[in-house]
Design an enzyme around this catalytic site. Structure first.
Site, PDB file in Angstrom:
ATOM      1  N   GLY A   1       0.787  -1.229   0.000  1.00 28.29           N
ATOM      2  CA  GLY A   1       0.000   0.000   0.000  1.00 28.29           C
ATOM      3  C   GLY A   1       0.815   1.273   0.000  1.00 28.29           C
ATOM      4  O   GLY A   1       0.308   2.341   0.334  1.00 28.29           O
TER       5      GLY A   1
ATOM      6  N   SER B   1      23.211 -14.278   7.872  1.00 30.42           N
ATOM      7  CA  SER B   1      22.164 -14.587   8.843  1.00 30.42           C
ATOM      8  C   SER B   1      21.684 -16.025   8.773  1.00 30.42           C
ATOM      9  O   SER B   1      20.866 -16.446   9.570  1.00 30.42           O
ATOM     10  CB  SER B   1      20.990 -13.624   8.695  1.00 30.42           C
ATOM     11  OG  SER B   1      20.233 -13.976   7.582  1.00 30.42           O
TER      12      SER B   1
ATOM     13  N   LYS C   1      11.102 -11.199   9.082  1.00 36.68           N
ATOM     14  CA  LYS C   1      11.347 -12.634   9.208  1.00 36.68           C
ATOM     15  C   LYS C   1      10.276 -13.294  10.058  1.00 36.68           C
ATOM     16  O   LYS C   1       9.795 -14.384   9.746  1.00 36.68           O
ATOM     17  CB  LYS C   1      12.729 -12.879   9.819  1.00 36.68           C
ATOM     18  CG  LYS C   1      13.841 -12.556   8.818  1.00 36.68           C
ATOM     19  CD  LYS C   1      15.199 -12.664   9.458  1.00 36.68           C
ATOM     20  CE  LYS C   1      16.293 -12.488   8.398  1.00 36.68           C
ATOM     21  NZ  LYS C   1      17.627 -12.420   8.998  1.00 36.68           N
TER      22      LYS C   1
ATOM     23  N   THR D   1       2.063   2.992  -2.610  1.00 37.28           N
ATOM     24  CA  THR D   1       1.523   3.922  -3.607  1.00 37.28           C
ATOM     25  C   THR D   1       0.162   4.436  -3.177  1.00 37.28           C
ATOM     26  O   THR D   1      -0.144   5.618  -3.310  1.00 37.28           O
ATOM     27  CB  THR D   1       1.377   3.212  -4.958  1.00 37.28           C
ATOM     28  OG1 THR D   1       2.560   2.503  -5.206  1.00 37.28           O
ATOM     29  CG2 THR D   1       1.114   4.208  -6.056  1.00 37.28           C
TER      30      THR D   1
HETATM   31  P1  ADP Z   1       2.811  -0.827  -3.279  1.00 31.91           P
HETATM   32  O1  ADP Z   1       2.852   0.534  -3.825  1.00 31.91           O
HETATM   33  O2  ADP Z   1       3.329  -0.914  -1.876  1.00 31.91           O
HETATM   34  O3  ADP Z   1       3.414  -1.870  -4.148  1.00 31.91           O
HETATM   35  P2  ADP Z   1      -0.018  -0.582  -3.700  1.00 31.91           P
HETATM   36  O4  ADP Z   1      -0.199   0.748  -3.120  1.00 31.91           O
HETATM   37  O5  ADP Z   1      -0.015  -0.720  -5.161  1.00 31.91           O
HETATM   38  O6  ADP Z   1       1.279  -1.257  -3.116  1.00 31.91           O
HETATM   39  O7  ADP Z   1      -1.112  -1.542  -3.062  1.00 31.91           O
HETATM   40  C1  ADP Z   1      -1.700  -2.644  -3.706  1.00 31.91           C
HETATM   41  C2  ADP Z   1      -3.177  -2.732  -3.394  1.00 31.91           C
HETATM   42  O8  ADP Z   1      -3.399  -3.085  -2.055  1.00 31.91           O
HETATM   43  C3  ADP Z   1      -3.882  -1.427  -3.591  1.00 31.91           C
HETATM   44  O9  ADP Z   1      -5.106  -1.688  -4.212  1.00 31.91           O
HETATM   45  C4  ADP Z   1      -4.115  -0.924  -2.178  1.00 31.91           C
HETATM   46  O10 ADP Z   1      -5.266  -0.140  -2.095  1.00 31.91           O
HETATM   47  C5  ADP Z   1      -4.265  -2.200  -1.404  1.00 31.91           C
HETATM   48  N1  ADP Z   1      -3.808  -2.018  -0.015  1.00 31.91           N
HETATM   49  C6  ADP Z   1      -2.546  -2.158   0.447  1.00 31.91           C
HETATM   50  N2  ADP Z   1      -2.468  -1.918   1.760  1.00 31.91           N
HETATM   51  C7  ADP Z   1      -3.725  -1.659   2.174  1.00 31.91           C
HETATM   52  C8  ADP Z   1      -4.315  -1.356   3.454  1.00 31.91           C
HETATM   53  N3  ADP Z   1      -3.579  -1.274   4.568  1.00 31.91           N
HETATM   54  N4  ADP Z   1      -5.628  -1.127   3.508  1.00 31.91           N
HETATM   55  C9  ADP Z   1      -6.367  -1.207   2.382  1.00 31.91           C
HETATM   56  N5  ADP Z   1      -5.909  -1.512   1.179  1.00 31.91           N
HETATM   57  C10 ADP Z   1      -4.588  -1.731   1.043  1.00 31.91           C
END
Ligand code: ADP
Length: 789
Positions: free
Chosen positions: A365, A683, A726, A367
């Site tokens: 999440g 490790s 881990k 992004t």
């Molecule tokens: P990253 O940028 O870390 O690779 P993204 O932001 O693309 O990940 O997230 C992938 C999907 O997971 C998105 O649709 C996002 O909305 C959802 N997501 C990730 N973390 C959460 C969270 N804590 N609560 C709700 N949705 C999440």
């Protein structure tokens, strides 16, 4: 050349005629005459042969090439040719003096030249007071016209003042005012001197009015307009004139459009100057020139940038928190840090703070947090992936001298959102590379540095753009590979992977509703049960984030939508069984079961850019010479740690009841599966030690134990990194016990409580602690410690 000797000859009745295209001759005035038409040249020669008299009459229309009787005015002027000069191309130039007004009475002949009978018009002399007053006023106005800018030489003004005959004054002024030919003809045809004075004064007045208006406008322009407005005004005038003359074409229209776009773009002065200069170049270039395209593209980029356009920022911390919570489950620490950051941003009202960098495995999440920050600020969001960018020009653009050059990705992104204060996320900042094409990091540094980014230089634009209002964020999978110079500018916020329970909540509250909506479904039609969600998590995904989970949920939704489209509208429940029928056979099984029970196989824990993972160490033996074989793409640090593990076991042979001679006669082979992936780091030390010991003692390791820790030759267990990842990975893989260095105890604070509650965690200070904790009783039938027969 011939000269008139005697100009006092009486005017003959019949004389040759030369039609005048765009000229009216008055008595007592001298004009140069260009004679080009054949008939006129013959007429001129004829006049020269005779007494130099010629009838000069204006054509009704200047364009008529061969005027006939009907194409000529009746009233004209008798002229005497003072001089004639034959030009090499057959045409002639003549100096003619007007002698008297005349009217054509008859056309005597038309060929080879026109010959006419004329009647000289005598004028009556008048000298009343009114006429004199009118004459003075006329001379006064004539002088005024000169003052207002009409190009009239001083001698002409003086000569006008000296003329006493009213008719002659009218002729003189009409001639020198540069009136249109029709207007001059009107004056010529006014026989009565008073009438002629009136006509001349009418035209003079009209001229004066125009001049006064023009000078008024000019004054206003000078007073109230800045230089650029003045130029705009003049260009508008020019445009109007060009349109009037029919020479205002498309090219001109385009240039004017560029100019007005440039004026509207709100560029800094220096940039505007440069842009206008380019328009000037373009204007002068032939439209077929190849470079015009280059200049056009450049101008389009310049005017398309948000030089001053900004979105209004709203920053309400309560609202920001609401939005962050609305979009994301959990992540409490991350959210807290973001709110702090926003609070500082609000207080200082500047972008001076460090740049937040979210570090964590894919799909956690990062992004989407960036998007939420933008949403809570009411700003636009840009995401730019830096993965694999090795060329500085990708960030900063190519110079315009390159064929097909374009601005870099920063400018391109800013131009797409068309605002200069977006939230700008640089994704995968740990993946920028350096090679012979330059170092993208230095360009990034300039962008991210608040001391420099108010004047970011793109090579293509070649003019600075102010990026200081942009809020930059970054993401990375692995903080250790972020180039050091960039790292110094960043404030790292760890976004760890999720536990199974967290994934479940994210799926239930966020991913499932989102995917249902995107597929036009409701939870009545497609009901994801808790069991179904856990099945997807356990058997169809193995990841730290939730991207795969979201993909599988989407796959289930897609299947349902297809069935609906086929007319099958029965409510579906997503359970363990339906998962299998929709998503196919299980993709993953709990890893532990696979390797259960064989001596020499031990689960270690590792950290990859995709989060923590289980890393098995396999060990086997064969008759040999006490050599150690290492496979599975181990890098140097890991190889050393393998050798240390083996040496340590050897050094403890006696205590382990192993025969040292036997050890001399076997080769040990240590292997790490997934040989395609390079592995490094110390490790896995405890894991390799345990694997060797388990093999040699022929005692399997408990199936649900995983371990991590560096070892020393003296038998100490040393701390390692990535404890949180881990432990999450161990939990995810269904492990029950974890062995880790005691010196890492403090890192446990960051591990979610539910994980700690689920796992039994053993803290190691020395290696002696390990075997009693993990080894099962030796397998019967084979005594490993016995020397081979
Ligand atoms: P990253 O940028 O870390 O690779 P993204 O932001 O693309 O990940 O997230 C992938 C999907 O997971 C998105 O649709 C996002 O909305 C959802 N997501 C990730 N973390 C959460 C969270 N804590 N609560 C709700 N949705 C999440």
């Amino acid at each position: 050349m011939s000269t008139a000797d005697d100009m006092k000859d009486p005017i003959p009745e019949v004389m040759p005629l030369i039609p005048l295209r765009d000229l009216v001759l008055f008595p007592n005035l001298v004009v140069p005459l260009f004679v080009g038409r054949e008939k006129s040249i013959v007429a001129l020669e004829e006049a020269m042969r005779g007494d130099h008299h010629v009838a000069l009459v204006a054509q009704l229309l200047p364009d008529t090439q061969e005027p006939g009787v009907a194409d000529l005015h009746v009233v004209g002027c008798v002229g005497t040719v003072l001089q004639e000069l034959k030009l090499p191309d057959g045409t002639a130039k003549a100096l003619v003096e007007g002698v008297a007004r005349m009217r054509i009475v008859e056309f005597v002949s038309m060929e080879p030249y026109m010959q006419v009978r004329v009647e000289v018009v005598e004028e009556a002399a008048t000298s009343d007071l009114e006429t004199t007053a009118l004459m003075r006023a006329l001379v006064g106005d004539f002088e005024k016209a000169a003052e207002l800018g009409k190009p009239i030489p001083q001698e002409v003004l003086m000569a006008a003042g000296a003329i006493e005959e009213p008719g002659r004054l009218a002729d003189f002024i009409a001639f020198h005012l540069n009136l249109k030919s029709e207007e001059k003809q009107v004056v010529l045809e006014a026989i009565e001197p008073r009438d002629r004075l009136d006509k001349a004064s009418l035209f003079l007045h009209k001229e004066l009015q125009i001049l006064e208006l023009g000078s008024k406008i000019q004054n206003r322009v000078k007073e109230s307009m800045s230089a650029s407005q003045r130029e705009y005004f003049l260009r508008e005038q020019l445009k109007a004139i060009q349109q009037e003359l029919g020479s205002y074409d498309e090219v001109q229209a385009e240039m004017d459009e560029y100019r007005s776009k440039i004026a509207d773009a709100g560029m800094p002065e220096a940039v505007e100057e440069k842009a206008l200069k380019e328009v000037g170049r373009l204007e002068k270039m032939p439209s077929a020139a190849a470079e015009t395209g280059v200049i056009r593209t450049y101008l389009d980029w310049l005017v398309g940038l948000p030089w001053t356009t900004e979105d209004d920022e709203k920053l309400d911390l309560v609202e920001a928190k609401r939005i962050l919570d609305e979009d994301h489950y959990g992540l409490e620490k991350v959210k807290e840090r973001i709110l702090e950051y926003l609070a500082v941003h609000k207080l200082t009202n500047a972008q001076r703070g460090p740049i937040l960098c979210f570090v964590g495995p894919p799909g956690v999440g990062k992004t989407s947090i960036g998007k939420s920050i933008a949403r809570s600020l009411g700003r636009k969001f840009i995401r730019m992936s830096l993965g694999g960018v090795r060329d500085e020009a990708e960030i900063r653009g190519h110079r315009r001298t390159y064929v097909g050059a374009l601005p870099g990705r920063i400018i391109q992104s800013i131009s797409t959102v068309h605002t200069r204060n977006p939230v700008f996320m640089m994704d995968e900042i740990d993946k920028v590379g350096v090679d012979f094409r330059g170092d993208p990091t230095s360009a990034l540094l300039e962008v991210l540095d608040p001391e420099q980014n108010f004047a970011f230089q793109d090579h293509y634009l070649d003019v600075p753009l102010d990026l200081s209002q942009t809020m930059f964020l970054a993401t990375a999978n692995d903080r250790s590979t972020i180039p050091q110079a960039l790292y110094d500018r960043l404030e790292v916020i760890e976004v760890p992977g999720y536990t199974r329970a967290e994934k479940f909540h994210i799926a239930k509250d966020f991913l499932v509703p989102k995917q249902l909506e995107q597929h036009g479904l409701t939870d009545e039609r497609l009901d994801f049960t808790d069991e179904g969600i856990y099945t997807i998590i356990d058997y169809y995904t193995r990841e730290a984030g939730v991207r795969g989970l979201e993909r599988q949920v989407a796959a289930v939704c897609r299947q349902k939508t297809m069935r609906l489209a086929e007319g099958d509208d029965v409510a579906t429940q997503v359970t363990r069984d339906t998962c299998e029928s929709i998503l196919g056979p299980y993709v993953h099984r709990p890893q532990v079961a696979e390797r259960r029970g064989s001596p020499g196989v031990v689960a270690g824990l590792s950290v990859t850019p995709a989060g923590g993972d289980i890393l098995f160490v396999e060990c086997t033996k064969m008759p040999g010479k006490g050599q150690i074989i290492l496979t599975g793409n181990m890098k140097s640090v890991m190889q050393e740690s393998a050798n240390t593990a083996v040496s340590f076991v050897r050094s403890k042979a006696e205590r382990l009841m192993l025969d040292p001679d036997w050890l001399k006669n076997i080769d040990l082979h240590l292997h790490l599966p997934k040989g395609g992936v390079p592995k490094d780091g110390p490790s896995a030390g405890v894991t390799m030690f345990t694997a060797v010991a388990s093999l040699l003692l022929n005692a399997p390791v408990k199936p649900d134990v995983a371990m991590t820790g560096e070892i020393s030759l003296r038998g100490k267990v040393l701390p390692v990194g990535g404890i949180k990842e881990k432990l999450l990975a161990a939990h995810r893989a269904g492990m029950k016990e974890v062995l880790m260095p005691k010196q890492n105890e403090r890192d446990l604070d960051e591990v979610p409580k539910e994980i700690k509650d689920d796992l039994s965690i053993h803290l190691l200070s020395t290696m002696d602690q390990i075997l009693p904790l993990v080894l099962l009783p030796p397998l019967v039938g084979e005594r490993p410690s016995l020397p081979p027969e």
